[in-house]
Enzyme design. Structure first.
Site, PDB file in Angstrom:
ATOM      1  N   ASP A  35      -6.402  18.649 -39.702  1.00  0.00           N
ATOM      2  CA  ASP A  35      -7.171  17.930 -40.718  1.00  0.00           C
ATOM      3  C   ASP A  35      -8.657  18.239 -40.646  1.00  0.00           C
ATOM      4  OD1 ASP A  35      -4.703  16.835 -41.122  1.00  0.00           O
ATOM      5  OD2 ASP A  35      -5.257  14.793 -40.532  1.00  0.00           O
ATOM      6  N   ASP A  54     -10.708  17.493 -46.332  1.00  0.00           N
ATOM      7  CA  ASP A  54      -9.965  17.670 -45.091  1.00  0.00           C
ATOM      8  C   ASP A  54      -9.490  19.116 -45.058  1.00  0.00           C
ATOM      9  OD1 ASP A  54     -10.330  14.975 -44.677  1.00  0.00           O
ATOM     10  OD2 ASP A  54      -8.193  14.512 -44.400  1.00  0.00           O
ATOM     11  N   CYS A  66       0.505  19.877 -38.768  1.00  0.00           N
ATOM     12  CA  CYS A  66      -0.588  18.901 -38.704  1.00  0.00           C
ATOM     13  C   CYS A  66      -1.112  18.709 -37.284  1.00  0.00           C
ATOM     14  CB  CYS A  66      -0.132  17.549 -39.236  1.00  0.00           C
ATOM     15  SG  CYS A  66       0.318  17.531 -40.985  1.00  0.00           S
ATOM     16  N   ASP A 121       0.207  20.886 -46.666  1.00  0.00           N
ATOM     17  CA  ASP A 121       1.206  21.579 -45.860  1.00  0.00           C
ATOM     18  C   ASP A 121       2.562  20.892 -45.739  1.00  0.00           C
ATOM     19  OD1 ASP A 121      -0.081  19.651 -44.414  1.00  0.00           O
ATOM     20  OD2 ASP A 121      -0.540  20.905 -42.678  1.00  0.00           O
ATOM     21  N   HIS A 156      -3.246  16.490 -48.216  1.00  0.00           N
ATOM     22  CA  HIS A 156      -2.879  17.587 -47.332  1.00  0.00           C
ATOM     23  C   HIS A 156      -1.727  18.395 -47.954  1.00  0.00           C
ATOM     24  CE1 HIS A 156      -4.678  15.006 -43.872  1.00  0.00           C
ATOM     25  NE2 HIS A 156      -5.601  15.443 -44.725  1.00  0.00           N
TER      26      HIS A 156
END
Length: 423
Positions: free
Chosen positions: A170, A254, A407, A305, A303
């Protein structure tokens, strides 16, 4: 600006560039020393001598400690986060916008306190085992500093307590020989960078390029204080309208909203990454890298991913529940788009900060090896059908803190060169 690509083995050009840099560094150091010599002398007469940091030394051009161009080249070194001392973030407007309604009572009750102790203990053990397996696979593992996140802090714009240093993805992204600190968008994560600074300073001393994106004030103006979330339907409606809890008051992002494929970087506008943040990255990385904005039918974008995970040259996992609106762009470029199977994680398992689709949040050790959840048997078969060996690890309790393998890590060094995969 002199730009040198990070190629293991070095080159005459790289050696020359580093030599020029070292000469300039010595010249600047000498000028600073002369400019402040009289001040230092007088200060020494009245103050005791203090310890002096070791200077940054010249480094071997052929061995930059930081170098990665994509998500799949052979992994040599990685940062793995820590679950120790993790705290539930205070239930502020930006946290509410990024969490599901079923967990709001949890945040209202435990915000600012530790995550449940027994659950946290199990998460710590799972991540330790993950680190051991990475080492067994030949990867160097680095960890952030353990920090007491219960400390309450105050800036001119807000008050908060901290959260954790669990998800280095992040806050840090490596592009080429540069490690970039993201500014973040949650007030509870404002000082998260402190856990990683010892590592980053070491990489810098050894030759890495280190950039910190502009730190936002996180003043009230950065957030839509009246963001109208009540139900999942609200989320879908707002996402379709391109409305987010973060405004364009100042840049924020992020690092986990960006994903790399050589000279092409893909990013989404999300609840934590605004267009000003994306534009900062675009200008910073130009002209070597091109930043592409893509979007998804996602009611809660945060995010990229667990929605769109590039796992090889021209090979991407695309979440079937959150289809990419620009998927034809990838298909026309000759990419293979794979839809992962429905996750098997039970409905009663707490996922306070994420969705079940962490099953596709995998870490590639190279093109033919992937770290994947031991419990997700259907995705094992999917990878096997692609000719990819699965390295199985269970991190179910660690998942509850908001991340899968991708992550929980930042790849510091992958063995490869800069290439273009998107035409």
């Amino acid at each position: 600006m002199l730009r040198v690509r990070c190629l293991r083995g070095g080159s005459r050009g790289a050696e020359a560039a580093h030599l020029i840099g070292a000469m300039l560094g010595r010249a600047v150091t000498g000028w600073v020393q002369r400019a402040f010599q009289s001040t230092a002398s007088s200060a020494a007469a009245t103050h005791p001598r203090v310890a002096v940091e070791e200077p940054v030394t010249d480094f071997a051009a052929e061995e930059n400690p930081v170098c990665a161009y994509n998500e799949w080249d052979p992994l040599e070194e990685v940062i793995v986060g820590r679950a120790e001392n993790a705290r539930v973030p205070p239930f502020t407007v930006e946290v509410k916008a990024n969490t599901y309604e079923k967990y709001w009572s949890f945040y209202q009750k435990y915000g600012g306190q530790s995550f449940p102790g027994d659950h946290l203990k199990k998460a710590v053990a799972e991540i330790e085992e993950m680190c051991n397996i990475l080492r067994h696979e030949g990867v160097i593992v680095k960890r952030p500093e353990p920090i007491d996140w219960s400390f309450e802090y105050k800036t001119p714009d807000f008050n908060s307590s901290g959260m954790y240093a669990a998800m280095p993805r992040d806050i840090l992204i490596v592009i080429g020989n540069e490690i970039i600190e993201a500014p973040m968008a949650w007030r509870a994560r404002f000082f998260e960078y402190r856990a990683y600074r010892p590592l980053i300073k070491d990489y810098f001393r050894r030759g890495a390029k280190w950039t910190t994106a502009p730190k936002p004030t996180m003043a009230d103006e950065l957030y839509d204080q009246d963001y109208p979330i009540r139900t999942v339907e609200d989320r879908h409606k707002l996402a379709a309208q391109g409305k987010f809890v973060t405004t364009e008051y100042e840049p924020c992002f992020d690092a986990a909203d960006f994903i790399r494929a050589g000279t092409d970087i893909f990013v989404q506008r999300s609840q934590v990454t605004n267009y000003m943040g994306i534009e900062w990255m675009r200008r910073h990385l130009a002209p070597t890298y091109k930043v592409h904005i893509i979007s998804f039918k996602d009611p809660n974008p945060m995010h990229i991913d667990a929605t769109f995970n590039i796992i090889g040259p021209g090979l991407v996992l695309s979440n079937p529940d959150r289809p990419c609106r620009q998927i034809e762009m990838f298909q026309k470029a000759g990419w293979t788009v794979v839809k992962p199977p429905t996750p098997l994680i039970p409905d009663d398992h707490p996922l306070w900060m994420s969705s079940k689709w962490l099953s596709m949040n995998v870490l590639m050790l190279d093109e033919k090896r992937v770290m994947v959840d031991a419990n997700e048997t259907t995705i094992h078969k999917m990878f096997e059908s692609l000719g990819i060996e699965t390295i199985k690890v269970s991190i179910r309790h660690a998942n509850s803190l908001g991340g899968g393998f991708h992550c929980w890590t930042t790849d510091v060094r992958r063995r490869g060169t800069l290439q273009s995969y998107f035409h």
